[in-house]
Write an enzyme that holds these catalytic residues in place. Structure first.
Site, short mmCIF file in Angstrom:
data_model
loop_
_atom_site.label_atom_id
_atom_site.label_comp_id
_atom_site.label_asym_id
_atom_site.label_seq_id
_atom_site.Cartn_x
_atom_site.Cartn_y
_atom_site.Cartn_z
CB SER A 259 40.42 57.71 58.31
OG SER A 259 39.85 56.42 58.17
CE LYS A 260 42.03 58.90 65.53
NZ LYS A 260 42.37 60.25 65.77
NE ARG A 261 35.84 55.69 60.53
CZ ARG A 261 35.43 55.18 59.38
NH1 ARG A 261 35.06 53.92 59.32
NH2 ARG A 261 35.40 55.91 58.29
CB SER A 263 44.79 52.89 57.17
OG SER A 263 43.82 53.10 56.21
#
Ligand code: GLU
Length: 501
Positions: A259-261, A263
């Site tokens: 997830s962009k959170r 990675s």
């Protein structure tokens, strides 16, 4: 051309994502391998979240990676190309309306007047009873009088698609094998058009895949549970059902969903960090697929040649940044000097702009360094780290770094001083790596110093860092006068410090 037609259907609600890119790549490889058609369709119906900037980011990223599409927006100078357009969903609204009207006329869909508050109450009741959330079907069979009375209340209906009860939807997924879904577990009749008349994802995707004659839907595993709904919609629309291939999720090293959170997921960020497209597509291709051989470094054309959708793995693919860096280094080594210089230039310009180097090296200067740096660059952006010390007037080595672990400051000053004299003796005329090295080795031997300690002190004095290209090549690149001047400065600073303490 075969009748293989596949598509990547990104929503421009965020920058180009690693997962979307891997999906695009597998579609591209599959289409090219079979001589089929690769289509880009923009699913921009979420008007509140879609932006033109995200759209540009997506198109730019895919172009950068070399995955050229045959139909869709942004090909060459044309606004779009292909005979199944338009390729932006917001330009296809009339088609969804037409399909919705047809489903309504055939009683495959109906108007539902339940208010959000009523649906909410229903959901809460189901929650309380630990039942799965499901539309009750309250409006599924309204009489004309009931409809008239809702209309009189000025309620705006949504359009619901009838999900037939008690059926099993089965399909053979190319990646996952035989999959079955019970239609009773699909949440009840499905809203396909909102009360403001905007169509919803499941509906638009089925209408478009049918209209664009998509033969294979290749997409992320997160869409697997949507597939039975899409199959029912294809059937209701009288369209052929495409084949499906659901690709494994991309996972963080701890095996959680990427997830962009947690990675870095935006492709543009990898580009800005100096990953090159050859390496990036090569790496992504191996996220969930392999050639079944030992081959690791493959160009896009070679990937096209080898790609088999049926060889895609169904278990999650862990994203390993170290491996991506390794592959990037491999690809950087394969670039011609001219090509590499062209690609390094913007990164060096960034170093200048950020004040980390003081002037822009000429092409000749970069070219002279390539033999020693090309195989040391994991990314293009690392160029500042690797050669930046050459393009600043002075380095200010940290005194703590200058003094090797086994030495004290006084020994280091004495050693650098002796080394400086030997280096000066080499002279400008003989300024070559194999002229500089022997007298310094001899010096270490005479004094009983470890060669590594002496060379480390010199390296730090000259470059300000502990890891650099080979020391003597580095000194040659820096030049005779500048090398001596840096040694002098380091000796001065360290001596002052040794005295003060
Ligand atoms: N717009 C959808 C997405 O970005 C497309 C999914 C699909 O391929 O059907 O997830």
């Amino acid at each position: 051309m075969t009748d293989v037609r596949v598509r990547i259907a990104p929503s421009p609600t965020g920058p180009l994502h690693l997962g979307t890119t891997r999906t695009a790549l597998f579609n591209y490889l599959f289409a090219r391998h079979l001589g089929g058609t690769f289509i880009l369709r923009l699913e921009d119906t979420d008007q509140a979240r879609s932006t033109i900037e995200y759209e540009n980011d997506i198109l730019t990223g895919l172009h950068w990676l070399g995955m050229e599409w045959d139909e869709g927006p942004g090909i060459g100078d044309e606004p779009e190309r292909g005979s199944y357009g338009p390729y932006r969903q917001m330009q296809r609204l009339a088609r969804y309306t037409e399909a919705a009207d047809r489903l309504l006329a055939e009683d495959k869909a109906y108007h539902c007047y339940c208010s959000p508050a009523e649906l909410d109450t229903e959901r809460k009741r189901q929650d309380a009873g630990h039942e799965p959330a499901r539309y009750s079907g309250r409006c599924a069979h309204l009489t004309a009088a009931q409809t008239a009375s809702f209309e009189a209340e000025d309620r705006r209906p949504v359009l619901r698609f009838r999900i037939p009860p008690d059926r099993t939807i089965a399909f053979d997924d190319i990646v996952r094998g035989h999959v079955e879904f019970d239609t009773n577990a699909l949440g009840g009749d499905l809203v396909i058009v909102r009360s403001d008349l905007t169509p919803l994802y499941h509906f638009t995707v089925a209408v478009d895949d049918a209209a664009m004659a998509i033969s294979h839907v290749i997409r992320g595993e997160d869409h697997l549970s949507n597939t039975p709904k899409h199959i029912l919609l294809f059937e209701a629309l009288g369209a052929a059902v495409p084949q499906f291939a659901h690709l494994p999720l991309i996972l963080n090293p701890d095996r959680t969903k990427m997830s962009k959170r947690k990675s870095q997921t935006a492709v543009a960020d990898y580009r800005a960090q100096g990953f090159i497209p050859e390496a990036f597509v090569n790496y992504l291709a191996f996220l969930g697929w392999s050639t079944g051989t030992e081959e690791e470094v493959l160009s896009l054309a070679e990937l096209v040649e080898r790609f088999e959708l049926s060889a895609v793995n169904s278990s999650g693919a862990v994203f390993d940044r170290d491996r991506l860096e390794w592959l990037n280094g491999q690809w950087i080594r394969r670039l011609s000097p001219e090509d590499l210089i062209d690609r390094l230039r913007p990164f060096l310009e960034n170093e200048v702009a950020a004040g980390r180097i003081e002037w822009m090296p000429s092409d000749e200067e970069i070219s002279a360094l390539l033999p020693v740096v090309q195989e040391r660059l994991p990314t293009l952006a690392a160029v500042g780290e690797v050669i930046g010390f050459l393009f600043v007037k002075d380095v200010e080595p940290d005194a703590a770094l200058l003094v090797p672990k086994r030495w004290d400051a006084a020994t280091t000053v004495a050693a650098l001083d002796a080394a400086r004299r030997r280096i000066a003796d080499v002279g400008e005329v003989s300024w070559e790596a194999d002229e500089i090295e022997p007298p310094l080795r001899a010096l270490a031997e005479e004094r009983g110093w470890k060669v590594g300690d002496l060379f480390m002190a010199i390296r730090v004095a000259i470059t300000g860092r502990t890891a650099t290209p080979p020391l003597f090549d580095t000194m040659v690149a820096l030049g005779y006068e500048r090398s001596l001047a840096r040694l002098d400065r380091a000796i001065e600073r360290l001596a002052a410090r040794a005295e003060a303490s």
